[in-house]
Design a protein around this motif. Structure first.
Motif, PDB file in Angstrom:
ATOM      1  N   GLU A 174      99.665   7.963 -23.051  1.00 22.15           N
ATOM      2  CA  GLU A 174      99.341   8.793 -21.897  1.00 22.15           C
ATOM      3  C   GLU A 174      98.628   7.989 -20.812  1.00 22.15           C
ATOM      4  OE1 GLU A 174      97.149  13.110 -21.013  1.00 22.15           O
ATOM      5  OE2 GLU A 174      97.101  12.198 -23.015  1.00 22.15           O
ATOM      6  N   ALA A 175      97.768   7.034 -21.231  1.00 20.93           N
ATOM      7  CA  ALA A 175      97.072   6.203 -20.247  1.00 20.93           C
ATOM      8  C   ALA A 175      98.019   5.244 -19.538  1.00 20.93           C
ATOM      9  CB  ALA A 175      95.952   5.425 -20.942  1.00 20.93           C
ATOM     10  N   ARG A 176      99.121   4.897 -20.172  1.00 22.71           N
ATOM     11  CA  ARG A 176     100.073   3.970 -19.534  1.00 22.71           C
ATOM     12  C   ARG A 176     100.714   4.569 -18.280  1.00 22.71           C
ATOM     13  NH1 ARG A 176     104.332   2.035 -23.802  1.00 22.71           N
ATOM     14  NH2 ARG A 176     105.254   1.307 -21.829  1.00 22.71           N
ATOM     15  N   GLN A 177     100.639   5.890 -18.114  1.00 19.40           N
ATOM     16  CA  GLN A 177     101.165   6.492 -16.897  1.00 19.40           C
ATOM     17  C   GLN A 177     100.443   5.979 -15.655  1.00 19.40           C
ATOM     18  OE1 GLN A 177     102.488  10.930 -17.733  1.00 19.40           O
ATOM     19  NE2 GLN A 177     100.491  10.573 -18.674  1.00 19.40           N
ATOM     20  N   ASP A 178      99.193   5.564 -15.808  1.00 20.76           N
ATOM     21  CA  ASP A 178      98.405   5.049 -14.695  1.00 20.76           C
ATOM     22  C   ASP A 178      98.334   3.529 -14.693  1.00 20.76           C
ATOM     23  OD1 ASP A 178      97.776   7.703 -13.908  1.00 20.76           O
ATOM     24  OD2 ASP A 178      96.223   7.761 -15.459  1.00 20.76           O
ATOM     25  N   ILE A 179      99.087   2.891 -15.585  1.00 27.49           N
ATOM     26  CA  ILE A 179      99.051   1.429 -15.681  1.00 27.49           C
ATOM     27  C   ILE A 179     100.393   0.809 -15.314  1.00 27.49           C
ATOM     28  CG2 ILE A 179      98.677  -0.518 -17.243  1.00 27.49           C
ATOM     29  CD1 ILE A 179      96.793   1.242 -18.848  1.00 27.49           C
ATOM     30  N   GLU A 180     101.474   1.351 -15.895  1.00 29.14           N
ATOM     31  CA  GLU A 180     102.799   0.781 -15.691  1.00 29.14           C
ATOM     32  C   GLU A 180     103.260   0.993 -14.256  1.00 29.14           C
ATOM     33  OE1 GLU A 180     104.425  -0.985 -17.817  1.00 29.14           O
ATOM     34  OE2 GLU A 180     103.148  -0.682 -19.585  1.00 29.14           O
ATOM     35  N   ALA A 181     104.000   0.011 -13.748  1.00 30.07           N
ATOM     36  CA  ALA A 181     104.553   0.130 -12.397  1.00 30.07           C
ATOM     37  C   ALA A 181     105.705   1.112 -12.357  1.00 30.07           C
ATOM     38  CB  ALA A 181     105.005  -1.242 -11.896  1.00 30.07           C
ATOM     39  N   ASP A 182     106.546   1.100 -13.407  1.00 30.85           N
ATOM     40  CA  ASP A 182     107.687   2.006 -13.484  1.00 30.85           C
ATOM     41  C   ASP A 182     107.352   3.105 -14.484  1.00 30.85           C
ATOM     42  OD1 ASP A 182     110.079   3.263 -13.356  1.00 30.85           O
ATOM     43  OD2 ASP A 182     111.282   1.630 -14.207  1.00 30.85           O
ATOM     44  N   THR A 183     106.953   4.261 -13.983  1.00 30.88           N
ATOM     45  CA  THR A 183     106.557   5.351 -14.875  1.00 30.88           C
ATOM     46  C   THR A 183     107.734   5.921 -15.633  1.00 30.88           C
ATOM     47  OG1 THR A 183     104.966   5.880 -13.126  1.00 30.88           O
ATOM     48  CG2 THR A 183     105.091   7.392 -14.968  1.00 30.88           C
TER      49      THR A 183
END
Length: 398
Positions: free
Chosen positions: A284-293
């Protein structure tokens, strides 16, 4: 069921079969949930109404029970003892009681009988058990105490054997299909859990499948929105998916899916649930980290499909593969701290209201107001009243 599943899978478009495959067990669980959900809703409304009436009349109920208990206990001191109980005709001279010529009520007779047995046992204990401290000086009483302890143990073992025989049931239709002993025994306190559960019967075990399916639909809708509307230079907010409901399912998956889990294995289930929740939070936190959601949404769909399939299959100790749990920090559920604080505050308010000169109705209102204020301060908008039992089952992260 088919319309629900088609509606949830529609946002995935051409990637439906790649990102959102639905197995046979998932379809069966979802179909069963749709069959029992209406009846469960009616049962919940009836249960909620009864609990509400009890809550609103709790003071009157406590007063009635207290008065009745005091009356029965006082009457048991003067009521005659039945002939077969200690102190009755079969066990020697009856105790001196006040006989009014009226037959005591059945509840008074029952309490009197148990009280007679308790008084007799207590007198024997106080007479013979101290002799075990100095058996040389009181050998006869010490020997009597030893024999009495042996007989007491034999009595409890006999009662246990009788209860075991009475608890056995004959073969049922399920046993004829799956063989004897197929149905797992019910855990201790199952009736209390069923009374407090907001999801009665089969709806309780199939509810997680419906929740996970709906969460998958939210992931598909966010992915489609991201692909069709959001652009790198767009000012439109990037969609986000909240997986708190998935965490609720994971925390209590082993409790809802299985009737009874042996005590030594519960630590394994809790540890695995904490690891899976940690993986969900990291994703869930990767939604604010990854460039391509969109990539994150696809990975999220894959994990949710895996959890749904494993839960429907009963593999609650393998909701995710070990590869998905590598380098994951296990989650910690600290909701019991807030729940204990809330309980202490409400208990203190109830004691303070009882010591004051307020009436019963005023005390109830004070406790309700204090509880509502404490609720708002501790949880704000993070916890709804229906989630209290989820917190008690340890299945929420709010």
């Amino acid at each position: 069921m088919a319309k629900h599943l088609a509606w949830v899978r529609r946002p995935f478009g051409r990637d439906t079969y790649r990102l959102f495959p639905v197995g046979r067990q998932v379809r069966a669980a979802l179909r069963l949930w749709h069959q029992v959900a209406p009846l469960a809703a009616v049962a919940y409304l009836v249960k909620a109404f009864i609990l509400l009436q009890i809550l609103l009349n709790l003071g009157s109920i406590v007063n009635v029970v207290t008065k009745w208990s005091s009356h029965v206990w006082a009457e048991s001191e003067r009521a005659p003892v039945v002939w077969w109980a200690p102190g009755g005709g079969l066990w020697g001279p009856g105790r001196q009681v006040e006989r009014t010529g009226e037959q005591p009520e059945i509840d008074v007779t029952v309490v009197t009988t148990f009280r007679a047995f308790g008084e007799s046992l207590w007198s024997k204990f106080t007479q013979y058990l101290p002799a075990l401290g100095s058996p040389g000086g009181r050998p006869a009483e010490a020997a009597t105490a030893v024999v009495g302890l042996v007989l007491a143990i034999a009595f409890f073992l006999a009662i246990r054997a009788v209860l075991g025989v009475l608890g056995r049931r004959g073969p049922t239709r399920t046993d004829s299909v799956h063989g004897p002993g197929f149905a797992a025994p019910r855990p201790r306190g199952w009736w209390l859990r069923s009374l407090l559960s907001l999801r009665p019967g089969t709806a309780r075990s199939t509810w997680p499948v419906a929740v996970l399916i709906d969460c998958l639909g939210c992931v598909g809708a966010a992915r489609r929105y991201y692909q069709t509307i959001t652009h790198p230079q767009s000012a439109v907010p990037t969609p986000r998916v909240d997986l708190s409901k998935v965490e609720q399912v994971v925390w209590s998956a082993w409790k809802l899916r299985h009737r009874q889990v042996p005590g030594p294995r519960r630590r394994e289930y809790r540890k695995h649930a904490a690891e899976v929740v940690g993986a969900i939070r990291r994703l869930e936190a990767r939604q604010d980290i990854e460039a391509d959601t969109a990539v994150v949404f696809e990975e999220m769909a894959r994990l949710l499909v895996t959890i749904t399939e494993r839960y429907a299959q009963g593999r609650t100790l393998a909701l995710l593969d070990r590869e998905d749990l590598e380098n994951v920090d296990p989650a910690v559920n600290r909701e019991w701290v807030r729940l204990i604080i809330l309980g202490v505050v409400m208990t203190g308010a109830a004691i303070a209201a009882g010591l004051s000169e307020l009436s019963a109705a005023g005390s109830t209102q004070v406790v309700a107001v204090v509880g509502a204020v404490a609720w708002m301060l501790l949880y704000r908008d993070r916890l709804t009243p229906g989630d209290v039992l989820d917190v008690m089952r340890g299945q929420t992260r709010k």
